[in-house]
Write a protein that holds these residues in place. Structure first.
Motif, PDB file in Angstrom:
ATOM      1  N   GLN A 193       0.829  -1.202   0.000  1.00 37.40           N
ATOM      2  CA  GLN A 193       0.000   0.000   0.000  1.00 37.40           C
ATOM      3  C   GLN A 193       0.869   1.259   0.000  1.00 37.40           C
ATOM      4  N   GLU A 194       1.864   1.313   0.873  1.00 34.27           N
ATOM      5  CA  GLU A 194       2.737   2.480   0.956  1.00 34.27           C
ATOM      6  C   GLU A 194       3.528   2.668  -0.337  1.00 34.27           C
ATOM      7  N   ASP A 197       1.049   3.909  -3.098  1.00 33.69           N
ATOM      8  CA  ASP A 197       0.624   5.290  -2.848  1.00 33.69           C
ATOM      9  C   ASP A 197       1.736   6.276  -3.198  1.00 33.69           C
ATOM     10  N   TYR A 198       2.974   5.915  -2.840  1.00 34.09           N
ATOM     11  CA  TYR A 198       4.108   6.790  -3.122  1.00 34.09           C
ATOM     12  C   TYR A 198       4.277   6.997  -4.625  1.00 34.09           C
ATOM     13  N   LEU A 200       2.136   6.456  -7.143  1.00 34.69           N
ATOM     14  CA  LEU A 200       1.000   7.147  -7.753  1.00 34.69           C
ATOM     15  C   LEU A 200       1.083   8.650  -7.501  1.00 34.69           C
ATOM     16  N   ALA A 201       1.472   9.040  -6.296  1.00 33.57           N
ATOM     17  CA  ALA A 201       1.617  10.463  -5.984  1.00 33.57           C
ATOM     18  C   ALA A 201       2.764  11.079  -6.782  1.00 33.57           C
ATOM     19  N   LYS A 232       0.288   5.943 -14.577  1.00 36.15           N
ATOM     20  CA  LYS A 232      -0.575   5.949 -13.397  1.00 36.15           C
ATOM     21  C   LYS A 232      -1.809   5.085 -13.636  1.00 36.15           C
ATOM     22  N   ALA A 239      -3.306  -1.779  -8.706  1.00 34.04           N
ATOM     23  CA  ALA A 239      -3.636  -1.597  -7.290  1.00 34.04           C
ATOM     24  C   ALA A 239      -4.998  -2.158  -6.934  1.00 34.04           C
ATOM     25  N   GLY A 247      -6.209  -0.748  -3.866  1.00 38.61           N
ATOM     26  CA  GLY A 247      -6.809   0.381  -4.556  1.00 38.61           C
ATOM     27  C   GLY A 247      -8.242   0.091  -4.917  1.00 38.61           C
ATOM     28  N   ASP A 251     -11.118   4.339  -8.809  1.00 38.84           N
ATOM     29  CA  ASP A 251      -9.929   5.174  -8.962  1.00 38.84           C
ATOM     30  C   ASP A 251      -9.186   4.822 -10.248  1.00 38.84           C
TER      31      ASP A 251
END
Length: 562
Positions: A193-194, A197-198, A200-201, A232, A239, A247, A251
């Protein structure tokens, strides 16, 4: 011609003097290195360094030679497809260890370099990001290069995540060989997850700073806003998929729609096979270009039939051939499809003919004959050690205008697509079906899952899917379209894993076809096993190489089952 001569290597090592020698005439500067000072003093040199990050470190083959595929594996002798149910590599080349389920941290076959290559590239990107502010250039151009470096770094993390799961996130840190091995951050893997998320950001940040177009000089050979958003889209789809489950399908719909909303891309309107010969088209989003003296493997001789002087490298499997629908849209297992086992290659999905060479296929002003006895492209033909193990040869990517024999310097210039618009539409269709069903048009879109798929089928010359399909039927349609539309483009390996169907698809032998010429001129087709294949639960993720675990003093956590 595009400015696609990417710099193979710009070394940022400072010039080392011969400190142990007192004679001035021995204190010479190395002529094959460029110092840090020189790069930081020249914005053009610094940009060359950034551009070279698209290539990264060489892949090493069994003979110690290397090529620069960029991201992924690309056009190597053994394609990534040859560790899936798409093809096998005739001369092995470290692919069978994966096909046969023999993966270990010390025996990774062609997958052995991903971890090291990716982290080296991430370090190089961090190095540039840490030093770019001291280079004289406009603020606008500095912001562009920073966004470009973030994109390249995010692509490397994407490669790591889809192969290993949760990864070590380095931030902007540039680690060196003399750093403290007890630094926990150097070896601590973030959760899936981390990690997701990293990245994608990071892609959001990159997209905000990248241009919509690069102009004619670079076109799709360097990152754009569309490339960042398309990557992305892929990661958001991953995800939400069962293997990841970090995810939401909605999204992933939104991520794919962001690419569609750019109104920049559309499906190539020409022949499907021609799409892979030139990336100057509306479908290309991000691709690797090649030029003279910077070309890739000469695909035609590497994969061509032995009767033509080819080496029969990546040979398609019957497993894939059987999955191509009839041109009426029905599977060959449907009794009403019109499939004739005595003429198995007639009236198939047109993409079949652009992807696979089969017995009786027209090729280079001649015909491929894989039958026995006597077929020139069978074991009875020339150079029979290069005969296909499956009865098929690869057609996709091949340029018939390139010489097949003695091609060196005259072939190896096809582009490799990292991202193209058809994938984005398939991402949208899959996510929209899972989130809303086949026929619902999500808010802000003009497409449903079904109509997005139909755009791709119409381009291929296949009939539309009818309204009123169930979600399950549409799921099968998505699997089919990704199977055939994206064949040999490094998707199948990851698709069957993220869908968690690999324990089914990868535990089936690699099948081929024996074709026997009968006295009356007809053929008998007999399925055969070309290679045994095996897959266990731990194989959903690759093992981290044993060398990396040992280098971390066993602090780096290995994937389960290894």
């Amino acid at each position: 011609m595009k400015k696609n001569i990417l710099i193979n290597s710009i070394l940022f090592t400072a010039v080392v003097l011969a400190a142990s020698c007192k004679k001035d005439f021995l204190n010479v500067n190395a002529t094959n290195l460029i110092s840090e000072e020189a790069i930081f003093a020249d914005s053009s040199l610094f940009e060359d360094y950034v551009v070279a990050r698209y290539i990264g470190v060489k892949l090493q083959d069994k003979e110690g030679e290397g090529t620069n595929p960029g991201f992924g594996r690309g056009f190597e002798y053994a394609l990534w497809s040859s560790i899936t149910d798409e093809s096998i590599y005739t001369n092995d080349d470290n692919t069978w260890v994966i096909q046969e389920g023999l993966l270990t941290p010390a025996t990774l076959g062609i997958a052995g370099t991903i971890w090291g290559r990716s982290y080296r590239s991430i370090r190089e990107c961090n190095y540039a990001l840490n030093n770019i502010d001291q280079v004289t250039m406009s603020d606008e151009h500095r912001a562009y290069l920073k966004a470009e470096l973030r994109f390249i770094r995010a692509y490397r993390y994407h490669d790591l995540i889809r192969n290993y799961g949760g990864v070590v996130l380095m931030g902007d840190k540039v680690y060196n060989l003399d750093d403290d091995l007890q630094d926990a951050a150097l070896f601590t893997r973030s959760t899936l997850q981390e990690s997701m998320d990293y990245v994608l950001a990071e892609l959001d940040t990159a997209a905000a700073g990248l241009p919509l177009d690069n102009g004619d000089s670079w076109a799709v050979g360097r990152a754009t806003k569309g490339a960042a958003l398309a990557l992305k889209s892929r990661l958001a789809l991953y995800a939400a998929s069962p293997l990841y489950s970090v995810g939401a399908w909605a999204d992933a719909v939104t991520a794919a729609q962001a690419v569609i909303d750019l109104n920049k891309y559309s499906l190539y309107s020409g022949d499907y096979g021609d799409l892979f010969l030139d990336a100057d088209n509306s479908e290309a989003i991000f691709a690797r270009y090649y030029t003279t003296n910077a070309n890739h493997v000469c695909l035609e001789i590497a994969n061509g039939p032995n009767g033509y002087g080819g080496w029969g490298g990546n040979t398609p499997l019957q497993n894939l051939v059987d999955d191509y629908e009839m041109d009426n849209g029905k599977p060959i297992t449907d009794a009403t499809s019109g499939y004739d086992a005595g003429n198995p290659y007639e009236n198939r999905d047109p993409r079949f003919y652009a992807t696979i060479l089969y017995n009786g296929a027209a090729y280079r002003d001649d015909t491929v004959w894989t039958y026995t006895p006597g077929g020139k492209d069978s074991k009875d033909g020339n150079d029979n050690w290069n005969t296909s193990l499956t009865g098929y040869y690869l057609k996709k990517f091949m340029n018939d205008d390139y010489p097949l024999t003695n091609p060196w310097g005259s072939a190896g210039f096809q582009p490799w697509y990292y991202l193209r618009y058809a994938e984005v539409l398939l991402n949208f269709a899959e996510a929209a079906n899972e989130a809303y069903g086949p026929d619902v048009v999500p808010s802000g879109s003009t497409l449903s899952a079904r109509t997005a798929i139909n755009l791709i089928r119409e381009r291929a010359g296949m009939p539309d899917l009818d309204a009123g399909m169930s979600q399950s039927a549409m799921r099968d349609a998505v699997i089919y379209e990704r199977r055939v539309e994206l064949a040999f483009e490094e998707h199948r390996y990851y698709d069957v894993r993220r869908w968690e169907i690999a324990e089914t698809t990868e535990n089936v032998p690699a099948y081929g076809m024996t074709i026997t010429l009968n006295d009356d001129g007809s053929y008998t087709y007999t399925e055969k096993t070309a290679l045994s294949r095996a897959f266990e639960t731990q194989h959903y993720w690759l093992p981290i190489p044993r060398t990396e675990i040992l280098a971390s003093d066993n602090q780096l956590e290995q994937n389960a089952g290894y």
